[in-house]
Design an enzyme around this catalytic site. Structure first.
Site, PDB file in Angstrom:
ATOM      1  N   CYS A   1      -2.200  -3.427   7.279  1.00  0.00           N
ATOM      2  CA  CYS A   1      -1.645  -3.592   8.615  1.00  0.00           C
ATOM      3  C   CYS A   1      -1.865  -2.310   9.424  1.00  0.00           C
ATOM      4  CB  CYS A   1      -0.151  -3.924   8.536  1.00  0.00           C
ATOM      5  SG  CYS A   1       0.891  -2.531   8.016  1.00  0.00           S
TER       6      CYS A   1
ATOM      7  N   ARG B   1      -4.619 -15.361  -2.845  1.00  0.00           N
ATOM      8  CA  ARG B   1      -5.072 -15.152  -1.464  1.00  0.00           C
ATOM      9  C   ARG B   1      -6.154 -14.086  -1.365  1.00  0.00           C
ATOM     10  NH1 ARG B   1      -0.343 -13.608   2.023  1.00  0.00           N
ATOM     11  NH2 ARG B   1       0.651 -12.941   0.079  1.00  0.00           N
TER      12      ARG B   1
ATOM     13  N   GLU C   1       0.825  -1.211   0.000  1.00  0.00           N
ATOM     14  CA  GLU C   1       0.000   0.000   0.000  1.00  0.00           C
ATOM     15  C   GLU C   1       0.858   1.260   0.000  1.00  0.00           C
ATOM     16  OE1 GLU C   1      -2.392  -2.899   2.695  1.00  0.00           O
ATOM     17  OE2 GLU C   1      -0.325  -2.632   1.999  1.00  0.00           O
TER      18      GLU C   1
END
Length: 239
Positions: A89, A83, A57
């Site tokens: 985070c 995934r 990001e």
């Protein structure tokens, strides 16, 4: 469910993630894509290292900044090996809140994926009062003409904070975003049941009509005692 622009953003990140090398040469495992207020997309990948390499990001935000992108409207991260969507985070959540507080973040949920405001991902953030990030004031596309013509100069928001000062007025059309430079002139807290006809007139309706529209289209859970923000704004250069 994702909107058409959000799906386009996810597809861009998923495409990059699918092309990450599987041999571990670079240890890139996540791709991110950001979309600015013009609908332009910028991508990046994480740079893993035991000393603390940047998340995907942050790389994507840096790519957007280096390309002269506008304020960021949406962001998503997608993991390699199928995934899917990955939530940011804690560090990335704080960065988004400080630098792009009005961006929407695509996150996984029980129905697949959805987008939420960055502020909802970090309910107890570290406060940085000197930060002066770009601000967005979002509208449904049906308001475009009335805002451009100066007929609509106010908006009522619930749990959707705005602050006085410059802001991009962002209209979320299905095919692409459209935006106007704007100014938030004032933000007045008011009890939902106490919205006046004079306030509602700035939105082109009566108080009863405004309350009905807000309950029907935006905030079905709202009750009379809830406090909403009555936000007065204008297109920059007008008024």
């Amino acid at each position: 469910m994702l909107t058409a622009p959000e799906q386009r953003l996810f597809d861009a990140a998923a495409d990059v993630a699918s092309r990450l090398p599987a041999d571990g040469t670079y240890l890139n495992t996540v791709a991110s894509a950001v979309m600015d207020i013009h609908g332009d997309i910028y991508t990046g990948v994480n740079v893993f290292h035991f000393t603390g390499g940047p998340c995907a990001e942050l790389v994507a935000l840096g790519v957007a900044a280096s390309a002269g992108a506008g304020p960021i409207a949406e962001i998503v991260a997608v993991g390699d090996e199928d995934r899917g969507v990955m939530p940011p985070c804690g560090r990335c959540r704080q960065v988004l809140l400080d630098q792009q507080p009005d961006t929407r973040v695509i996150v996984p949920d029980s129905d697949g994926s959805s987008s939420v405001p960055a502020r909802e991902l970090l309910p107890y953030p570290s406060q940085h009062p000197d930060a002066n990030p770009p601000r967005l004031l979002r509208f449904s596309p049906g308001h475009w003409t009335n805002v451009v013509d100066g007929v609509k100069t106010a908006t009522t928001r619930f749990n959707d904070p705005a602050v006085p000062g410059p802001a991009t007025l962002l209209f979320e059309f299905d095919d692409r975003y459209r935006s106007l430079p704007g100014v938030v002139e004032s933000v007045e807290p008011v009890r939902f049941a106490d919205i006046t006809d004079a306030q509602a007139a700035l939105e082109g309706c009566t108080a009863d009509e405004l309350r009905t529209a807000l309950r029907t289209h935006y905030y079905p859970e709202i009750v009379d005692d809830d406090v909403v923000d009555f936000v007065r704004f204008r297109v920059a250069g007008k008024g």
